[in-house]
Design a protein around this motif. Structure first.
Motif, PDB file in Angstrom:
ATOM      1  N   VAL A 175     -60.326 -28.076 -16.487  1.00  0.00           N
ATOM      2  CA  VAL A 175     -59.292 -28.915 -17.096  1.00  0.00           C
ATOM      3  C   VAL A 175     -59.082 -28.433 -18.513  1.00  0.00           C
ATOM      4  N   ASN A 176     -57.836 -28.131 -18.840  1.00  0.00           N
ATOM      5  CA  ASN A 176     -57.509 -27.563 -20.149  1.00  0.00           C
ATOM      6  C   ASN A 176     -57.535 -28.657 -21.211  1.00  0.00           C
ATOM      7  N   ASN A 177     -58.724 -28.955 -21.679  1.00  0.00           N
ATOM      8  CA  ASN A 177     -58.928 -29.971 -22.699  1.00  0.00           C
ATOM      9  C   ASN A 177     -59.715 -29.344 -23.829  1.00  0.00           C
ATOM     10  N   ALA A 178     -59.137 -29.332 -25.023  1.00  0.00           N
ATOM     11  CA  ALA A 178     -59.743 -28.611 -26.141  1.00  0.00           C
ATOM     12  C   ALA A 178     -61.055 -29.230 -26.592  1.00  0.00           C
ATOM     13  N   SER A 179     -61.210 -30.537 -26.417  1.00  0.00           N
ATOM     14  CA  SER A 179     -62.383 -31.206 -26.969  1.00  0.00           C
ATOM     15  C   SER A 179     -63.641 -31.003 -26.134  1.00  0.00           C
ATOM     16  N   ASN A 180     -63.507 -30.934 -24.815  1.00  0.00           N
ATOM     17  CA  ASN A 180     -64.680 -30.841 -23.956  1.00  0.00           C
ATOM     18  C   ASN A 180     -64.417 -29.881 -22.809  1.00  0.00           C
ATOM     19  N   SER A 181     -65.520 -29.370 -22.231  1.00  0.00           N
ATOM     20  CA  SER A 181     -65.419 -28.548 -21.030  1.00  0.00           C
ATOM     21  C   SER A 181     -65.524 -29.468 -19.819  1.00  0.00           C
ATOM     22  N   ILE A 182     -64.479 -29.520 -19.019  1.00  0.00           N
ATOM     23  CA  ILE A 182     -64.411 -30.423 -17.874  1.00  0.00           C
ATOM     24  C   ILE A 182     -64.075 -29.614 -16.632  1.00  0.00           C
ATOM     25  N   LEU A 183     -64.829 -29.847 -15.571  1.00  0.00           N
ATOM     26  CA  LEU A 183     -64.559 -29.231 -14.282  1.00  0.00           C
ATOM     27  C   LEU A 183     -64.048 -30.287 -13.316  1.00  0.00           C
ATOM     28  N   LEU A 184     -63.134 -29.871 -12.454  1.00  0.00           N
ATOM     29  CA  LEU A 184     -62.571 -30.738 -11.428  1.00  0.00           C
ATOM     30  C   LEU A 184     -62.776 -30.078 -10.073  1.00  0.00           C
ATOM     31  N   VAL A 185     -63.353 -30.824  -9.127  1.00  0.00           N
ATOM     32  CA  VAL A 185     -63.506 -30.357  -7.756  1.00  0.00           C
ATOM     33  C   VAL A 185     -62.615 -31.213  -6.874  1.00  0.00           C
ATOM     34  N   SER A 186     -61.667 -30.569  -6.223  1.00  0.00           N
ATOM     35  CA  SER A 186     -60.702 -31.261  -5.368  1.00  0.00           C
ATOM     36  C   SER A 186     -61.113 -31.080  -3.910  1.00  0.00           C
ATOM     37  N   VAL A 187     -61.696 -32.124  -3.313  1.00  0.00           N
ATOM     38  CA  VAL A 187     -62.243 -32.046  -1.955  1.00  0.00           C
ATOM     39  C   VAL A 187     -61.165 -32.497  -0.965  1.00  0.00           C
ATOM     40  N   GLN A 188     -60.452 -31.533  -0.393  1.00  0.00           N
ATOM     41  CA  GLN A 188     -59.366 -31.839   0.533  1.00  0.00           C
ATOM     42  C   GLN A 188     -59.730 -31.578   1.989  1.00  0.00           C
ATOM     43  N   CYS A 189     -61.000 -31.379   2.262  1.00  0.00           N
ATOM     44  CA  CYS A 189     -61.440 -31.176   3.637  1.00  0.00           C
ATOM     45  C   CYS A 189     -62.560 -32.168   3.939  1.00  0.00           C
ATOM     46  N   PRO A 190     -62.677 -32.594   5.183  1.00  0.00           N
ATOM     47  CA  PRO A 190     -63.732 -33.552   5.528  1.00  0.00           C
ATOM     48  C   PRO A 190     -65.104 -32.895   5.470  1.00  0.00           C
ATOM     49  N   ILE A 191     -66.047 -33.576   4.844  1.00  0.00           N
ATOM     50  CA  ILE A 191     -67.424 -33.106   4.766  1.00  0.00           C
ATOM     51  C   ILE A 191     -68.272 -33.996   5.675  1.00  0.00           C
ATOM     52  N   SER A 192     -68.889 -33.409   6.679  1.00  0.00           N
ATOM     53  CA  SER A 192     -69.686 -34.195   7.617  1.00  0.00           C
ATOM     54  C   SER A 192     -70.930 -34.731   6.921  1.00  0.00           C
ATOM     55  N   ALA A 193     -71.492 -35.797   7.516  1.00  0.00           N
ATOM     56  CA  ALA A 193     -72.662 -36.444   6.901  1.00  0.00           C
ATOM     57  C   ALA A 193     -73.838 -35.480   6.786  1.00  0.00           C
ATOM     58  N   GLU A 194     -74.026 -34.637   7.819  1.00  0.00           N
ATOM     59  CA  GLU A 194     -75.166 -33.724   7.794  1.00  0.00           C
ATOM     60  C   GLU A 194     -74.984 -32.572   6.806  1.00  0.00           C
ATOM     61  N   ARG A 195     -73.762 -32.355   6.313  1.00  0.00           N
ATOM     62  CA  ARG A 195     -73.527 -31.285   5.334  1.00  0.00           C
ATOM     63  C   ARG A 195     -73.367 -31.828   3.910  1.00  0.00           C
ATOM     64  N   SER A 196     -73.313 -33.148   3.768  1.00  0.00           N
ATOM     65  CA  SER A 196     -73.034 -33.744   2.466  1.00  0.00           C
ATOM     66  C   SER A 196     -74.093 -33.393   1.431  1.00  0.00           C
ATOM     67  N   HIS A 197     -75.370 -33.418   1.817  1.00  0.00           N
ATOM     68  CA  HIS A 197     -76.431 -33.141   0.849  1.00  0.00           C
ATOM     69  C   HIS A 197     -76.452 -31.668   0.454  1.00  0.00           C
ATOM     70  N   LEU A 198     -76.084 -30.771   1.370  1.00  0.00           N
ATOM     71  CA  LEU A 198     -75.993 -29.357   1.019  1.00  0.00           C
ATOM     72  C   LEU A 198     -74.880 -29.131  -0.001  1.00  0.00           C
ATOM     73  N   VAL A 199     -73.731 -29.759   0.220  1.00  0.00           N
ATOM     74  CA  VAL A 199     -72.603 -29.627  -0.706  1.00  0.00           C
ATOM     75  C   VAL A 199     -72.953 -30.247  -2.057  1.00  0.00           C
ATOM     76  N   ALA A 200     -73.600 -31.408  -2.022  1.00  0.00           N
ATOM     77  CA  ALA A 200     -73.985 -32.062  -3.274  1.00  0.00           C
ATOM     78  C   ALA A 200     -74.938 -31.194  -4.090  1.00  0.00           C
TER      79      ALA A 200
END
Length: 266
Positions: free
Chosen positions: A100-125
């Protein structure tokens, strides 16, 4: 003498689990992984704030934020790329990472547009928090599932609640420089449940001793909840950024088969 034709046959000598031993095992599914653009940023990344957008309203709001730059993607091996567009689109089944282009802080944005199954959630996290990305603070934006909510939800009303890690609550209770991300927002009612990727991310923040917060909104789709999420972000999270959200709102369908009639949301 017993009638061998009508007599009930004896049970199989094999248990069902034993019969499965004769079938070849399924090939293992590769683990999710992160891919960054060229030139690759220095790893691990240390953003002051990591925003993970999971809900349809938050995805819509951030999709229309112009002041962001694509730096990478989260690859889910079992998720096909068929049908995805070249440029990021709300209809894609993808998971992109932006700065995110913000001069004051470094900010990351993750846009999750695909379904994450329950068994894969902890790996992604584990990939997003504590692996190649080590944030100081995490904000997760998700939706309320009616079956997980203890109480009555009016489909004509908009709601938003928060749930946070113990460190987030402790820091805000002190006289510190930390400012509340979602000031004045009520806590998620006791007895209600947050599951899936949002729960896995918040758990990872708790384990890693990182300040983290989940904000869940209701309903899952519609112009009023988009406006609610937009207001919360502008007021409490990114006050210096312009979020240009069109008046017309369409459901960001992850199946790409069902869309709300746009006339209902203008």
């Amino acid at each position: 003498m017993e009638d061998v034709l009508t007599e009930i046959p004896p049970p199989s000598r094999f248990f069902q689990d034993d019969l499965n031993n004769f079938a070849p095992p399924s090939p293992p599914v590769p683990s999710p992984f992160l891919v960054f653009s060229n030139p690759k940023p220095e790893a691990p990344l240390h953003p002051s704030l990591l925003i993970v957008a999971i809900s349809s309203p938050s995805l819509y709001v951030f999709h229309h934020m112009s002041s962001k730059s694509l730096i990478g993607s989260l690859i889910i091996p079992e998720m096909p790329f068929t049908g995805n567009s070249i440029k990021p689109s709300l209809g894609d089944k993808s998971c992109h990472i932006y700065t995110v282009n913000n001069a004051s802080n470094s900010i990351l944005l993750v846009s999750v547009q695909c379904p994450i199954s329950a068994e894969r959630s902890h790996l992604v996290a584990s990939l997003l928090v504590g692996g190649q990305i080590i944030p100081e603070r995490v904000l997760i934006l998700d939706s309320i599932r009616s079956q997980n909510f203890r109480g009555k939800l009016d489909p004509d009303e908009t709601y938003a609640f928060k749930l946070e890690t113990s460190l987030e609550r402790k820091e805000l209770g002190r006289d510190s420089d930390s400012s509340p991300l979602l000031k004045g927002l009520d806590y998620f009612p006791s007895g209600s449940v947050i599951d899936g990727l949002a729960a896995a991310l918040l758990s990872k923040c708790q384990i890693k001793n990182i300040k983290g917060m989940v904000c869940v909104s209701w309903p899952e789709f519609g112009a009023p909840v988009v406006e609610l999420v937009k207001t919360l972000i502008q007021k409490n999270v990114l006050p210096s950024l312009e979020l240009c959200v069109h008046a017309e709102y369409r459901r960001c369908s992850r199946t790409k088969d069902h869309y709300f009639d746009s006339e209902l949301y203008t």
